[in-house]
Design a protein around this motif. Structure first.
Motif, PDB file in Angstrom:
ATOM      1  N   LEU A 247      25.224  25.840  29.078  1.00 53.27           N
ATOM      2  CA  LEU A 247      26.691  26.336  28.579  1.00 53.27           C
ATOM      3  C   LEU A 247      27.883  25.690  29.226  1.00 53.27           C
ATOM      4  CD1 LEU A 247      26.170  30.436  28.379  1.00 53.27           C
ATOM      5  CD2 LEU A 247      26.091  28.595  26.425  1.00 53.27           C
ATOM      6  N   PRO A 248      27.821  25.461  30.722  1.00 55.43           N
ATOM      7  CA  PRO A 248      28.793  24.893  31.223  1.00 55.43           C
ATOM      8  C   PRO A 248      28.573  23.044  31.019  1.00 55.43           C
ATOM      9  CG  PRO A 248      27.401  25.508  33.045  1.00 55.43           C
ATOM     10  CD  PRO A 248      27.014  26.071  31.763  1.00 55.43           C
ATOM     11  N   ARG A 249      27.551  22.643  31.275  1.00 52.83           N
ATOM     12  CA  ARG A 249      27.140  21.328  31.574  1.00 52.83           C
ATOM     13  C   ARG A 249      27.045  20.639  29.967  1.00 52.83           C
ATOM     14  NH1 ARG A 249      24.462  20.339  36.393  1.00 52.83           N
ATOM     15  NH2 ARG A 249      25.683  21.571  37.964  1.00 52.83           N
ATOM     16  N   THR A 250      26.305  21.061  29.142  1.00 58.95           N
ATOM     17  CA  THR A 250      26.301  20.351  27.834  1.00 58.95           C
ATOM     18  C   THR A 250      27.436  20.809  27.027  1.00 58.95           C
ATOM     19  OG1 THR A 250      23.673  20.446  28.045  1.00 58.95           O
ATOM     20  CG2 THR A 250      24.490  19.972  25.951  1.00 58.95           C
ATOM     21  N   LEU A 251      27.617  22.098  26.971  1.00 56.39           N
ATOM     22  CA  LEU A 251      28.658  22.360  25.799  1.00 56.39           C
ATOM     23  C   LEU A 251      30.167  22.477  26.481  1.00 56.39           C
ATOM     24  CD1 LEU A 251      27.159  25.650  24.179  1.00 56.39           C
ATOM     25  CD2 LEU A 251      27.151  23.445  23.276  1.00 56.39           C
ATOM     26  N   HIS A 252      30.053  22.237  27.897  1.00 53.24           N
ATOM     27  CA  HIS A 252      31.376  22.298  28.553  1.00 53.24           C
ATOM     28  C   HIS A 252      32.197  23.345  28.464  1.00 53.24           C
ATOM     29  CE1 HIS A 252      30.202  18.127  29.527  1.00 53.24           C
ATOM     30  NE2 HIS A 252      30.054  17.862  27.971  1.00 53.24           N
ATOM     31  N   LEU A 253      31.547  24.707  28.609  1.00 55.11           N
ATOM     32  CA  LEU A 253      32.298  25.821  28.473  1.00 55.11           C
ATOM     33  C   LEU A 253      32.980  26.041  29.727  1.00 55.11           C
ATOM     34  CD1 LEU A 253      30.014  28.265  26.275  1.00 55.11           C
ATOM     35  CD2 LEU A 253      32.082  26.544  25.493  1.00 55.11           C
ATOM     36  N   PRO A 254      34.191  26.696  29.977  1.00 53.61           N
ATOM     37  CA  PRO A 254      34.885  27.166  31.023  1.00 53.61           C
ATOM     38  C   PRO A 254      34.210  28.312  31.522  1.00 53.61           C
ATOM     39  CG  PRO A 254      36.323  27.426  29.258  1.00 53.61           C
ATOM     40  CD  PRO A 254      35.173  26.452  28.717  1.00 53.61           C
ATOM     41  N   GLY A 255      34.548  28.899  32.753  1.00 56.00           N
ATOM     42  CA  GLY A 255      33.806  29.725  33.391  1.00 56.00           C
ATOM     43  C   GLY A 255      34.297  31.303  32.360  1.00 56.00           C
ATOM     44  N   ALA A 256      35.498  31.178  32.031  1.00 57.86           N
ATOM     45  CA  ALA A 256      35.806  32.167  31.073  1.00 57.86           C
ATOM     46  C   ALA A 256      34.842  32.510  30.017  1.00 57.86           C
ATOM     47  CB  ALA A 256      37.250  32.388  31.131  1.00 57.86           C
ATOM     48  N   ALA A 257      34.884  31.366  29.412  1.00 58.50           N
ATOM     49  CA  ALA A 257      34.022  31.390  28.223  1.00 58.50           C
ATOM     50  C   ALA A 257      32.668  31.742  28.451  1.00 58.50           C
ATOM     51  CB  ALA A 257      34.337  30.167  27.414  1.00 58.50           C
ATOM     52  N   VAL A 258      32.081  31.191  29.502  1.00 59.87           N
ATOM     53  CA  VAL A 258      30.724  31.588  29.889  1.00 59.87           C
ATOM     54  C   VAL A 258      30.646  33.216  29.893  1.00 59.87           C
ATOM     55  CG1 VAL A 258      29.048  31.333  31.618  1.00 59.87           C
ATOM     56  CG2 VAL A 258      30.018  29.687  30.857  1.00 59.87           C
ATOM     57  N   GLY A 259      31.567  33.635  30.578  1.00 54.30           N
ATOM     58  CA  GLY A 259      31.521  35.107  30.895  1.00 54.30           C
ATOM     59  C   GLY A 259      31.625  35.801  29.648  1.00 54.30           C
ATOM     60  N   LEU A 260      32.446  35.416  28.830  1.00 57.40           N
ATOM     61  CA  LEU A 260      32.471  36.093  27.455  1.00 57.40           C
ATOM     62  C   LEU A 260      31.261  36.042  26.626  1.00 57.40           C
ATOM     63  CD1 LEU A 260      35.906  35.107  26.097  1.00 57.40           C
ATOM     64  CD2 LEU A 260      35.353  37.399  26.749  1.00 57.40           C
ATOM     65  N   VAL A 261      30.544  34.943  26.488  1.00 60.32           N
ATOM     66  CA  VAL A 261      29.350  34.838  25.984  1.00 60.32           C
ATOM     67  C   VAL A 261      28.402  35.528  26.367  1.00 60.32           C
ATOM     68  CG1 VAL A 261      27.314  33.028  25.488  1.00 60.32           C
ATOM     69  CG2 VAL A 261      29.615  32.403  25.129  1.00 60.32           C
ATOM     70  N   LEU A 262      28.181  35.812  27.800  1.00 67.30           N
ATOM     71  CA  LEU A 262      27.133  36.571  28.515  1.00 67.30           C
ATOM     72  C   LEU A 262      27.612  37.980  28.261  1.00 67.30           C
ATOM     73  CD1 LEU A 262      26.531  34.472  31.616  1.00 67.30           C
ATOM     74  CD2 LEU A 262      24.999  34.786  29.715  1.00 67.30           C
ATOM     75  N   ALA A 263      28.782  38.312  28.118  1.00 69.87           N
ATOM     76  CA  ALA A 263      29.132  39.840  28.271  1.00 69.87           C
ATOM     77  C   ALA A 263      28.910  40.200  26.878  1.00 69.87           C
ATOM     78  CB  ALA A 263      30.595  40.029  28.582  1.00 69.87           C
ATOM     79  N   ALA A 264      28.877  39.538  25.920  1.00 73.24           N
ATOM     80  CA  ALA A 264      28.550  39.940  24.365  1.00 73.24           C
ATOM     81  C   ALA A 264      27.163  40.781  24.274  1.00 73.24           C
ATOM     82  CB  ALA A 264      28.455  38.927  23.524  1.00 73.24           C
ATOM     83  N   THR A 265      26.277  40.363  25.185  1.00 73.39           N
ATOM     84  CA  THR A 265      25.223  41.156  25.156  1.00 73.39           C
ATOM     85  C   THR A 265      25.115  42.729  25.443  1.00 73.39           C
ATOM     86  OG1 THR A 265      24.092  39.215  26.292  1.00 73.39           O
ATOM     87  CG2 THR A 265      22.712  41.159  26.149  1.00 73.39           C
ATOM     88  N   GLY A 266      26.252  43.100  26.387  1.00 73.08           N
ATOM     89  CA  GLY A 266      26.318  44.448  26.517  1.00 73.08           C
ATOM     90  C   GLY A 266      26.551  45.547  25.447  1.00 73.08           C
ATOM     91  N   PRO A 267      27.596  45.110  24.400  1.00 70.40           N
ATOM     92  CA  PRO A 267      27.778  45.879  23.234  1.00 70.40           C
ATOM     93  C   PRO A 267      26.575  45.925  22.680  1.00 70.40           C
ATOM     94  CG  PRO A 267      29.682  44.407  23.664  1.00 70.40           C
ATOM     95  CD  PRO A 267      28.853  44.263  24.648  1.00 70.40           C
ATOM     96  N   GLY A 268      25.984  45.054  22.202  1.00 68.63           N
ATOM     97  CA  GLY A 268      24.756  44.820  21.495  1.00 68.63           C
ATOM     98  C   GLY A 268      23.567  45.831  22.141  1.00 68.63           C
ATOM     99  N   ALA A 269      23.643  45.690  23.661  1.00 66.32           N
ATOM    100  CA  ALA A 269      22.568  46.809  24.008  1.00 66.32           C
ATOM    101  C   ALA A 269      22.840  48.206  23.825  1.00 66.32           C
ATOM    102  CB  ALA A 269      22.484  46.598  25.728  1.00 66.32           C
TER     103      ALA A 269
END
Length: 415
Positions: A247-269
């Motif tokens: 996420l941060p190294r290959t796609l160069h996502l900023p920290g906020a975007a990484v958090g959003l991506v990982l947080a999307a699992t919660g509503p799915g759960a």
């Protein structure tokens, strides 16, 4: 000594059980958020390479393999409440060292590796102790219900915790966000220490120590649960190690975007939990288990094909994580329900401990493998290989007795 509660009293009216549930839930959230925030510290704050990240995650998970069986025998000879309180205090204190070292400019890999091992070791003791404490606090006719509540919290934390950890890291610098995990452990400490009932201490025997393992080995469905869990956890540990680099190294996502991506699992759960109460009884436990496992693992194959850090990429990653949360939680809750239906009440805690040991014992090796693959082949190729490896779990599940389960839960004598 405070007398035992009458068996006619509803479980949720028992103040000591509510304190145990709150403490266990907070502890599980603390442990799961740690598994995301500590690796993010190494990647973002320390600029660690793939092998260092794999080492940290392996050390964090190693106590499951090294200490689980010893911890079970050790807890059986002590008051579980005391073990849990000490474990909570120790984990909160260990995590508090991280932001202090960061602000003083002293944070490095050796300190993080030490903290990761301490968190993992104390978590093993806490998890064994809460299972023992439930049996000592709750009347026999409420034991199955109590196990269901606590296992539901643990399953939800395993899915939502990483998402919450990512969200905390997106709001604050990762070394500071780790105090969110420390807060959960402190909350658990305060809740568990308020349990008033004095628990009895049964005299353990060698037969008791091994009975759970023998029962799991002897039951085809439980044996399949253990093996399929081991295959999934090994592959998933490898995948997550690569994923946190990708996420941060290959796609160069900023920290906020990484958090959003990982947080999307919660509503799915949350959606997966709701579906777990409906789908198995309509379509059968076996078909739901296999199909949900295939969908959960299959959706991760989309990730290696993504490029760039555009809004479309972030949206696609969030959708993947949401769907993974839905189907993973559906599998997790359904497996817990099947396991509890098969297991006699007196063996519930020991069977849980045995399956956890078998299922999670290979995760340190999986993390090391993920770090090696990312370093040797690159994060994108490593992610593709580990995503393909996830298919081993549903494949085994499809060939096992679990796939033949119908709309009615299997029963067992001794409930």
């Amino acid at each position: 000594m405070i007398p035992a509660r009458p068996s006619t009293k509803a479980l949720w009216q028992d103040a000591d059980f509510r304190r145990l549930w709150l403490g266990q839930t907070a502890s599980q959230l603390g442990a799961q958020t740690c598994q995301i925030i500590l690796p993010l510290i190494t990647v973002v704050a320390l600029n660690a390479d793939a092998q260092q990240l794999g080492l940290l995650r392996s050390v964090q998970q190693a106590p499951i393999l090294l200490l689980s069986l010893f911890a079970g025998a050790w807890v059986d000879r002590r008051r579980a409440r005391t073990v849990m309180v000490v474990a909570d205090f120790g984990r909160a204190a260990a995590l508090a060292v991280v932001p202090v070292a960061y602000l003083l400019g002293l944070l490095g890999m050796p300190l993080l590796v030490l903290v990761a091992f301490l968190i993992g070791a104390l978590s093993v003791y806490f998890d064994v102790a809460y299972q023992a404490l439930l049996v000592r606090l709750v009347d026999r006719d409420r034991l199955a219900q109590g196990n269901g509540v606590l296992e539901g919290s643990r399953s939800a934390a395993q899915i939502a915790g990483p998402a919450l950890g990512g969200a905390m890291a997106s709001l604050l610098a990762a070394p500071i966000a780790i105090m969110g995990s420390a807060f959960f452990f402190a909350l658990s400490f305060l809740s568990i220490r308020r349990i008033r009932r004095v628990e009895p201490l049964p005299e353990p025997t060698a037969r008791q120590a091994h009975q759970g393992l023998r029962f799991v080995i002897g039951d085809p469905s439980l044996r399949a649960v253990g093996i399929s869990s081991a295959l999934f956890q090994f592959s998933f540990a490898a995948l997550m190690t690569v994923y946190l680099l990708f996420l941060p190294r290959t796609l160069h996502l900023p920290g906020a975007a990484v958090g959003l991506v990982l947080a999307a699992t919660g509503p799915g759960a949350l959606v997966g939990s709701l579906l777990s109460a409906l789908l198995p009884r309509r379509f059968g436990y076996g078909p739901v288990l296999v199909s949900a496992a295939v969908l959960a693992d299959g959706v991760m194959l989309v990730v290696p094909a993504l490029h760039g850090s555009s809004a479309v990429t972030i949206a696609a990653l969030m959708a993947v994580n949401f769907l993974f949360g839905v189907f993973s939680q559906l599998v997790d809750v359904t497996v817990v329900t099947v396991r509890q239906a098969i297991t006699p009440i007196p063996l519930q805690g020991r069977v849980v401990a045995t399956i956890n040991f078998v299922g999670m014992g290979l995760t340190p090796l999986g993390s090391l493998l993920g770090g090696y693959l990312a370093g040797a082949l690159g994060p994108r190729t490593g992610l593709l290989l580990t995503a393909v490896a996830l298919a081993l779990s549903p494949l085994f599940m499809a060939l096992s007795p679990l796939a033949r389960l119908g709309k009615d839960l299997p029963g067992t004598a001794g409930h």
